[in-house]
Design an enzyme around this catalytic site. Structure first.
Site, mmCIF file in Angstrom:
data_model
loop_
_atom_site.group_PDB
_atom_site.id
_atom_site.type_symbol
_atom_site.label_atom_id
_atom_site.label_comp_id
_atom_site.label_asym_id
_atom_site.label_seq_id
_atom_site.Cartn_x
_atom_site.Cartn_y
_atom_site.Cartn_z
ATOM 1 N N ASP A 61 0.802 -1.289 -0.079
ATOM 2 C CA ASP A 61 -0.530 0.302 0.067
ATOM 3 C C ASP A 61 0.574 1.762 0.304
ATOM 4 O O ASP A 61 1.836 1.140 0.500
ATOM 5 C CB ASP A 61 -1.372 0.350 0.923
ATOM 6 C CG ASP A 61 -2.147 -1.055 1.292
ATOM 7 O OD1 ASP A 61 -2.831 -1.641 0.651
ATOM 8 O OD2 ASP A 61 -1.620 -1.516 2.126
ATOM 9 N N ASP A 63 0.477 5.605 0.902
ATOM 10 C CA ASP A 63 -0.005 6.995 1.393
ATOM 11 C C ASP A 63 0.140 8.144 1.367
ATOM 12 O O ASP A 63 1.600 8.563 1.107
ATOM 13 C CB ASP A 63 -0.623 6.394 2.842
ATOM 14 C CG ASP A 63 -1.190 5.210 3.401
ATOM 15 O OD1 ASP A 63 -1.760 4.536 2.640
ATOM 16 O OD2 ASP A 63 -0.980 4.495 4.313
ATOM 17 N N ASP A 139 2.842 7.176 14.482
ATOM 18 C CA ASP A 139 2.496 6.212 15.839
ATOM 19 C C ASP A 139 3.711 5.944 16.238
ATOM 20 O O ASP A 139 4.690 6.256 16.765
ATOM 21 C CB ASP A 139 1.853 5.110 15.615
ATOM 22 C CG ASP A 139 1.955 4.638 13.991
ATOM 23 O OD1 ASP A 139 2.674 4.751 13.730
ATOM 24 O OD2 ASP A 139 1.383 3.339 13.923
#
Length: 419
Positions: A61, A63, A139
């Protein structure tokens, strides 16, 4: 670092040092970044894709982070959609696939409305900010790096590259417990990264986890389904399962499975055989169906419920569907299983006793059933775990390989005589 006093200055890592292979970067993501930059906005690859590129892996993926606001992003891309309530992000589509484009978030102290749920989870309405603030809001340090497609530099605000080199998962910020309370899914992410990447969780980062796993009950079941897929379809399902088990999360996420595993080594063998099979399929580029792993994890809870129906005089045909739907529904209150998968799970279960009947015309019709292959694989794993005799699986393996004439002989098939 304190964002109220001064902006953190990123370490800029040139292409001569990071060796990122841009051929591994999704063309759609590159096009989005290029269009945003040409429109006068900042835009970078961010998060896990940058981490994987630095490790020499091809990301699944991609982003994009930008200072463009959601409405501005949608004005640039016709095939886009804003999602989210507390913090809006944009999905920019190319056919059925999409790239997630998010606006830089502000730091924790920048005018956010904060509430605490009954479970102790911290909930904030996010506000837009700068790239420096966005980096501090992420995070783990290894997920807080940005890639500039224009200068070909990695921007590292939180020491992520050093932690990646030292194989360490470290939470950003000083109040680590508060970071977990902001988003308890970070617990699952930390454990998944440890299992998937072979990294060690920093002592300060791992310490609060056991006392905070109850916060996952506050997470929407649909989001936990997405996280469960990341655990089991990471290519490291066995390690992920062992890791969440170590921290008591099987009990939280799959309470029926956890209960059924007690003093049942055969069920345990079935679960691990299925997870090993899933890892192998992903490694070999074969497709995997989310329904399959859930069918395995809920198999014994389903059988227990089915037995209750049978003891109450309910027919198998009726009891199998009701037991299946009830089992899946109960699990869905924690991890939502979409309807298309729940139907597949119930069909896999219902076909198991039919696979034990190897005579008659209906046996051949089973080979045409849309769930036959999954049910057959399920049955073979049951033989591997010792639930069934090996001959059951071997018979079905053979009948798929022989000619139509041989198939008829195997099932003692006799065509009807013409009148």
């Amino acid at each position: 670092m304190n964002s109220d006093t001064q902006k953190p200055v990123p370490t800029r890592i040139p292409s001569s040092e990071h060796k990122i292979n841009e051929d591994l970067i999704c063309a759609h993501a590159q096009q989005i970044i290029k269009k945003l930059v040409e429109a006068g906005f900042q835009a970078y690859l961010v998060g896990g894709c940058v981490r994987d590129l630095l490790l020499g892996k091809e990301p699944k993926d991609f982003d994009v982070a930008t200072n463009a606001h959601p409405n501005e992003i949608c004005e640039l891309f016709k095939k886009s959609r804003i999602i989210g309530r507390r913090f809006q992000i944009v999905h920019v589509y190319q056919q059925r696939n999409f790239i997630e484009v998010s606006t830089f978030r502000a730091s924790n102290s920048q005018g956010e409305d904060e509430t605490t749920t009954n479970n102790g989870r911290i909930v904030r309405d996010n506000t837009f900010g700068t790239i420096e603030e966005d980096a501090e809001r992420r995070d783990f340090t290894i997920n807080s790096m940005y890639y500039d497609m224009t200068s070909h530099e990695v921007l590292d605000f939180c020491g992520g590259l050093d932690d990646l080199k030292n194989q360490t998962i470290r939470m950003i910020g000083d109040d680590i417990e508060a970071r977990y309370r902001e988003d308890p899914v970070r617990i699952l992410r930390a454990l998944r990264f440890q299992a998937k990447l072979g990294l060690k969780i920093d002592d300060a980062t791992v310490k609060p986890i056991p006392s905070l796993i109850h916060l996952l009950a506050d997470i929407p079941p649909s989001r936990l389904f997405d996280e469960a897929l990341k655990l089991f379809h990471s290519g490291h399902a066995v390690k992920c399962f062992q890791t969440i088990e170590k921290f008591g999360l099987v009990r939280v996420l799959f309470p029926m499975t956890d209960e059924a595993r007690k003093n049942n080594s055969q069920f345990d063998s079935l679960i691990y055989a299925a997870l090993e099979s899933t890892d192998s399929r992903i490694k070999n580029g074969k497709p995997v169906n989310p329904a399959f792993v859930f069918a395995i994890l809920l198999w014994q809870p389903y059988l227990k419920r089915l037995e209750q129906y049978n003891n109450n005089g309910v027919s198998y045909a009726e009891g199998a569907w009701d037991a299946g739907r009830t089992t899946v529904s109960k699990q869905s209150s924690i991890i939502n299983i979409p309807r298309r998968f729940s139907i597949a799970i119930c069909e896999i279960w219902k076909l198991q006793p039919r696979l034990l009947k190897k005579h008659g015309y209906k046996t051949l019709k089973l080979l045409e059933h849309p769930r036959f292959r999954a049910a057959y694989d399920f049955m073979c794993l049951r033989t591997q775990a010792g639930e069934l005799d090996e001959s059951e699986c071997l018979w079905w393996t053979k009948i798929q390989e022989v000619s139509a004439e041989e198939q008829k002989k195997m099932i003692s098939f006799k065509p009807k005589r013409k009148k």
